[in-house]
Design an enzyme around this catalytic site. Structure first.
Site, short mmCIF file in Angstrom:
data_model
loop_
_atom_site.label_atom_id
_atom_site.label_comp_id
_atom_site.label_asym_id
_atom_site.label_seq_id
_atom_site.Cartn_x
_atom_site.Cartn_y
_atom_site.Cartn_z
N GLY A 135 0.82 -1.20 0.00
CA GLY A 135 0.00 0.00 0.00
C GLY A 135 0.85 1.25 0.00
N CYS A 136 0.26 2.37 -0.42
CA CYS A 136 1.01 3.62 -0.51
C CYS A 136 1.40 4.14 0.88
CB CYS A 136 0.20 4.66 -1.27
SG CYS A 136 -1.51 4.88 -0.71
N TYR A 137 0.43 4.25 1.77
CA TYR A 137 0.75 4.64 3.14
C TYR A 137 1.73 3.65 3.77
CZ TYR A 137 -3.26 7.95 3.86
OH TYR A 137 -4.14 8.98 3.84
N ALA A 138 1.50 2.36 3.51
CA ALA A 138 2.33 1.32 4.12
C ALA A 138 3.78 1.41 3.66
CB ALA A 138 1.76 -0.06 3.80
N THR A 139 3.98 1.79 2.40
CA THR A 139 5.35 1.97 1.90
C THR A 139 6.05 3.08 2.67
OG1 THR A 139 4.78 1.14 -0.30
CG2 THR A 139 6.71 2.57 -0.13
#
Length: 319
Positions: A135-139
């Site tokens: 995920g974008c936030y997770a990255t």
């Protein structure tokens, strides 16, 4: 690998991330975009929406069975959460050798899939057939936390702000520009899927508070960390430098990075590292473009690695 020898299909081509992938793939020396699927644009020419694309390829509305019957070497699923399973099942049955990169959260917790965050684990990616894109936030969270993970005490606390492109193209409060104007919209303040994703893949608890802002693209992630033992800023900065030495898509800086400077760029900027007077608390900021390093760029990194070409082939990587 020479020439455009990899035939690739893209399912979910109308969305923001699909559009970014089309732009990247148009100039990739090894990958040929052979199929693009979109229900809304079925039958229209790809070049009418993407001038950088040549030829007469048209959007199609492809069913899972039709996808599995196509002579494709790779498939990118750029679909909303919960929609990938039918396509994956069809490919497992009809084209199991195809490399599948899923951009949704559907397989990020599946032990049978490779989780593809290259900067934290690119070894063994060559030859992988089922890859779950982070995920974008997770990255952003993982790259900000990982160099200090073994020093931490208690959960990492992450305050994230995304541009409204992260809410996709289906209308909602989180991509309604009128409602977002002069506003910061908090949502899913406990139990967000990216909170669970980072906790799982970093093997460390994370508390995540997401927000949407009026800008279109880009994520700012401010991460608050508590340390078991006091440490000074110089030592903590050295840990980031050692962890990301040679990483072509990560830039380290002294000041806190601004999201306006990362929009439209393919990497991650990390900075603003600040330590409390007692040395037990550290704050660090990471920014990235949610449509690029948070999705399309990372998908292309994973495809490149899976097919054994340079990880950044087709990715303009100057930071």
């Amino acid at each position: 690998m020479n020439g455009k020898s990899v035939r690739l299909g893209l399912i979910g081509a109308r969305g923001h991330v699909g559009a970014e992938l089309i732009r990247l793939l148009a100039s990739h020396p090894n990958f040929e975009l052979a199929l693009v699927s979109s229900r809304e644009r079925d039958g229209t020419l790809l070049r009418d929406h993407h001038p950088e694309v040549t030829g007469d390829l048209r959007y199609r509305n492809v069913t899972p069975a039709q996808l599995a019957a196509e002579p494709l070497d790779a498939v990118v699923l750029a679909l909303p959460n919960g929609m990938a399973a039918e396509y994956v099942a069809a490919l497992d049955a009809g084209n199991p050798q195809a490399v599948v990169v899923d951009l949704s959260a559907d397989y990020r917790f599946d032990a049978g899939w490779r989780y593809g965050l290259p900067e934290l684990g690119r070894e063994g990616m060559a030859g992988q057939r089922r890859i779950s894109n982070p995920g974008c936030y997770a990255t952003a969270m993982q790259l900000a936390i990982a160099p200090l993970k073994d020093l931490l005490e208690g959960p990492a606390q992450c305050f994230g702000v995304s541009g409204h492109s992260g809410a996709g193209t289906s209308p909602s409060d989180r991509n309604d520009e009128a409602k977002l104007r002069d506003n910061l919209m908090p949502y899913a303040l406990t139990g967000h899927v990216h909170e669970r994703e980072v906790t799982r893949h970093l093997d460390h608890p994370v508390e995540f508070m997401p927000h949407v802002a009026p800008h279109f693209r880009g994520i700012t992630m401010t991460v608050n960390l508590h340390l078991r033992e006091p440490a000074d800023a110089a030592h903590l900065r050295e840990r980031f430098e050692e962890a990301y030495d040679g990483e072509r898509l990560i830039t380290l800086q002294d000041d806190a990075p601004w999201v306006s400077a990362i929009a439209g760029r393919h990497g991650v900027a990390i900075g603003g590292l600040t330590v409390s007077d007692d040395g037990r608390r550290v704050v660090v900021v990471a920014v990235l473009d949610n449509l690029l390093k948070g999705a399309a760029t990372q998908a292309l990194q994973n495809l490149n690695l899976a097919f054994g070409v340079d990880e950044l082939e087709g990715i303009p990587h100057a930071m």
